[in-house]
Scaffold this motif. Structure first.
Motif, PDB file in Angstrom:
ATOM      1  N   ALA A 103      16.636  45.563  33.015  1.00 35.84           N
ATOM      2  CA  ALA A 103      16.391  44.961  34.328  1.00 35.84           C
ATOM      3  C   ALA A 103      17.696  44.467  34.963  1.00 35.84           C
ATOM      4  CB  ALA A 103      15.391  43.812  34.209  1.00 35.84           C
ATOM      5  N   VAL A 104      18.602  43.950  34.151  1.00 30.99           N
ATOM      6  CA  VAL A 104      19.872  43.425  34.665  1.00 30.99           C
ATOM      7  C   VAL A 104      20.781  44.566  35.121  1.00 30.99           C
ATOM      8  CG1 VAL A 104      21.970  42.152  34.043  1.00 30.99           C
ATOM      9  CG2 VAL A 104      19.736  41.288  33.326  1.00 30.99           C
ATOM     10  N   ILE A 105      20.778  45.673  34.377  1.00 26.92           N
ATOM     11  CA  ILE A 105      21.587  46.834  34.767  1.00 26.92           C
ATOM     12  C   ILE A 105      20.979  47.397  36.054  1.00 26.92           C
ATOM     13  CG2 ILE A 105      22.407  49.132  34.118  1.00 26.92           C
ATOM     14  CD1 ILE A 105      23.498  46.909  32.281  1.00 26.92           C
ATOM     15  N   GLY A 106      21.706  47.319  37.134  1.00 27.69           N
ATOM     16  CA  GLY A 106      21.188  47.761  38.431  1.00 27.69           C
ATOM     17  C   GLY A 106      20.311  46.719  39.109  1.00 27.69           C
ATOM     18  N   GLY A 107      20.278  45.501  38.582  1.00 29.91           N
ATOM     19  CA  GLY A 107      19.410  44.446  39.109  1.00 29.91           C
ATOM     20  C   GLY A 107      19.981  43.672  40.275  1.00 29.91           C
ATOM     21  N   MET A 108      21.149  44.067  40.779  1.00 27.94           N
ATOM     22  CA  MET A 108      21.777  43.474  41.961  1.00 27.94           C
ATOM     23  C   MET A 108      21.999  41.960  41.838  1.00 27.94           C
ATOM     24  SD  MET A 108      22.247  46.144  43.856  1.00 27.94           S
ATOM     25  CE  MET A 108      22.640  45.455  45.446  1.00 27.94           C
ATOM     26  N   GLY A 109      22.098  41.454  40.618  1.00 28.94           N
ATOM     27  CA  GLY A 109      22.355  40.039  40.413  1.00 28.94           C
ATOM     28  C   GLY A 109      21.134  39.155  40.555  1.00 28.94           C
ATOM     29  N   LEU A 110      19.956  39.745  40.658  1.00 29.23           N
ATOM     30  CA  LEU A 110      18.743  38.960  40.891  1.00 29.23           C
ATOM     31  C   LEU A 110      18.231  38.233  39.647  1.00 29.23           C
ATOM     32  CD1 LEU A 110      16.876  41.459  43.226  1.00 29.23           C
ATOM     33  CD2 LEU A 110      18.158  39.410  43.873  1.00 29.23           C
ATOM     34  N   PHE A 111      18.738  38.578  38.466  1.00 28.82           N
ATOM     35  CA  PHE A 111      18.258  37.954  37.233  1.00 28.82           C
ATOM     36  C   PHE A 111      19.177  36.849  36.747  1.00 28.82           C
ATOM     37  CE2 PHE A 111      16.192  42.022  37.437  1.00 28.82           C
ATOM     38  CZ  PHE A 111      14.879  41.697  37.124  1.00 28.82           C
ATOM     39  N   GLY A 112      20.360  36.743  37.341  1.00 32.75           N
ATOM     40  CA  GLY A 112      21.324  35.737  36.930  1.00 32.75           C
ATOM     41  C   GLY A 112      22.726  36.206  37.252  1.00 32.75           C
ATOM     42  N   ILE A 113      23.685  35.377  36.869  1.00 36.42           N
ATOM     43  CA  ILE A 113      25.085  35.688  37.124  1.00 36.42           C
ATOM     44  C   ILE A 113      25.705  36.194  35.828  1.00 36.42           C
ATOM     45  CG2 ILE A 113      27.328  34.749  37.806  1.00 36.42           C
ATOM     46  CD1 ILE A 113      25.685  32.571  39.337  1.00 36.42           C
ATOM     47  N   ILE A 114      26.182  37.420  35.861  1.00 39.42           N
ATOM     48  CA  ILE A 114      26.833  37.993  34.687  1.00 39.42           C
ATOM     49  C   ILE A 114      28.190  37.320  34.524  1.00 39.42           C
ATOM     50  CG2 ILE A 114      27.800  40.093  33.694  1.00 39.42           C
ATOM     51  CD1 ILE A 114      25.680  41.661  35.332  1.00 39.42           C
TER      52      ILE A 114
END
Length: 178
Positions: A103-114
């Protein structure tokens, strides 16, 4: 809220024997290549613009002229750390947290800040490429050359003239390299 991570631009560690590199999200593709190419390691699935950040590449799951062969940028990611909206720092990887990782890969930052990314680079025989450019008369010739390139090239791309008419529709050239 938009969080700019360009100042998070440190290469945390680089292993020239395994090709593993750990970076902050603001590190640019050019920075990784400057570090890795002298040891014949390359970052796959990258665009022509080398000023793309690794965090941006992950968040958009970008592609390059070799993606048809090696997959998109997310396929280079081994693991990452991110901060959630609650302030929790999560360490996720392909095996232990597969659903969240995907979900994070390609998630446009919507799941949190990497905040940290571990990548696996690919070993290559040389930092140099052998390139071939072939002009084409129409889109079918371009498609045929791209299909043929799958057998012997590592990179390929077609540039086409979308405004030509009739039998010349799609004329242009195919560029291949290995």
């Amino acid at each position: 809220i938009i969080v700019k991570t360009t100042k998070m631009d440190k290469i945390i560690s680089w292993d020239k024997n395994t090709g593993n590199i750990i970076v902050e999200p603001g590190v640019m593709v050019a920075d990784v290549l400057m570090k890795s190419l002298p040891y014949n390691w390359v970052l796959c699935s990258i665009p022509g613009g080398l000023e793309v950040t690794i965090g941006g590449a992950v968040s958009n799951n970008i592609h390059g002229k070799d993606s048809w062969k090696v997959g998109n940028f997310g396929d280079r990611v081994v693991s990452l750390k991110m901060v959630t909206a609650s302030g929790e720092i999560l360490s996720i990887n392909k095996i232990e947290n597969k659903q969240l990782f995907n979900a994070v890969i390609g998630g446009m930052g919507l799941f949190g800040i990497i905040i940290e990314i571990t990548l696996q680079l690919q070993k290559v025989p040389s930092a140099y490429v052998e390139q071939k450019i072939i002009p084409t008369s129409n889109v079918q010739e371009s498609i045929d050359l791209l299909e043929d390139a799958k057998n012997h090239a590592d990179f390929s791309i077609a540039w086409v003239d979308a405004f030509s008419k009739g039998s010349k529709l799609g004329r242009g050239y195919v560029s291949m390299a290995k």
